[in-house]
Design a protein around this motif. Structure first.
Motif, PDB file in Angstrom:
ATOM      1  N   ALA A  92     -27.060 -18.790  21.545  1.00  0.00           N
ATOM      2  CA  ALA A  92     -27.482 -19.941  22.447  1.00  0.00           C
ATOM      3  C   ALA A  92     -26.090 -20.628  22.906  1.00  0.00           C
ATOM      4  O   ALA A  92     -25.029 -20.545  22.459  1.00  0.00           O
ATOM      5  N   VAL A  93     -26.300 -21.720  23.849  1.00  0.00           N
ATOM      6  CA  VAL A  93     -25.333 -22.672  23.944  1.00  0.00           C
ATOM      7  C   VAL A  93     -25.494 -23.899  22.897  1.00  0.00           C
ATOM      8  O   VAL A  93     -26.622 -24.359  23.014  1.00  0.00           O
ATOM      9  N   TYR A  94     -24.471 -24.130  22.161  1.00  0.00           N
ATOM     10  CA  TYR A  94     -24.715 -25.115  21.184  1.00  0.00           C
ATOM     11  C   TYR A  94     -24.026 -26.566  21.770  1.00  0.00           C
ATOM     12  O   TYR A  94     -22.741 -26.492  22.218  1.00  0.00           O
ATOM     13  N   TYR A  95     -24.800 -27.670  21.439  1.00  0.00           N
ATOM     14  CA  TYR A  95     -24.376 -29.013  22.203  1.00  0.00           C
ATOM     15  C   TYR A  95     -24.371 -29.934  20.854  1.00  0.00           C
ATOM     16  O   TYR A  95     -25.207 -29.902  20.028  1.00  0.00           O
ATOM     17  N   CYS A  96     -23.385 -30.810  20.953  1.00  0.00           N
ATOM     18  CA  CYS A  96     -23.251 -31.628  19.943  1.00  0.00           C
ATOM     19  C   CYS A  96     -23.826 -33.202  20.670  1.00  0.00           C
ATOM     20  O   CYS A  96     -23.631 -33.152  21.873  1.00  0.00           O
ATOM     21  N   ALA A  97     -24.571 -33.990  19.795  1.00  0.00           N
ATOM     22  CA  ALA A  97     -24.658 -35.415  20.656  1.00  0.00           C
ATOM     23  C   ALA A  97     -24.645 -36.344  19.686  1.00  0.00           C
ATOM     24  O   ALA A  97     -24.753 -36.182  18.397  1.00  0.00           O
TER      25      ALA A  97
END
Length: 123
Positions: A92-97
């Motif tokens: 997957a594409v991993y995003y931080c928030a």
């Protein structure tokens, strides 16, 4: 305003480990709860892991519990996601928030997002 930049993604074999980093700049990093979400091709963005601003509480999706560890270093303005025993379904594409309110599984609770880093796990 907080700017987030993820790094550490790449190609891995099943069973391998990777560590993702998310570097923050701008307003006080330690004032924000931090999350990792991911989005696989053709799927919605899903919760992976979260950590409170003081690192006192963490929360994980069932699919990664026991394999992934979220941590943060407020002195370095960075949050990490250590991923072990990777599986093809972790691709997957991993995003931080970053967000001010603790609601770890709710994407709408997070005000600032990085651009994402691709993780691809082959079998």
């Amino acid at each position: 305003q907080v700017q987030l930049v993820e790094s550490g993604g790449g190609l891995a074999q099943a069973g391998d480990s990777l560590r993702l980093s998310c570097a923050a700049s701008g307003r006080t990093f330690s004032s924000y709860h931090m999350d990792w979400f991911r989005q696989a091709p053709g799927k919605g963005r899903e919760f992976v892991a979260a950590i409170t601003m003081s690192s006192g509480i963490t929360n994980y999706a069932d699919s990664v519990k026991g394999r992934f560890t979220i941590s943060r270093d407020n002195a370095k303005n960075t949050v990490y996601l250590q991923m072990k025993s990777l599986k093809p379904e972790d691709t997957a594409v991993y995003y931080c928030a970053a967000g001010s309110h603790w609601d770890p599984r709710n994407r709408d609770a997070y005000d600032y997002w990085g651009q994402g880093t691709q993780v691809t796990v082959s079998s």
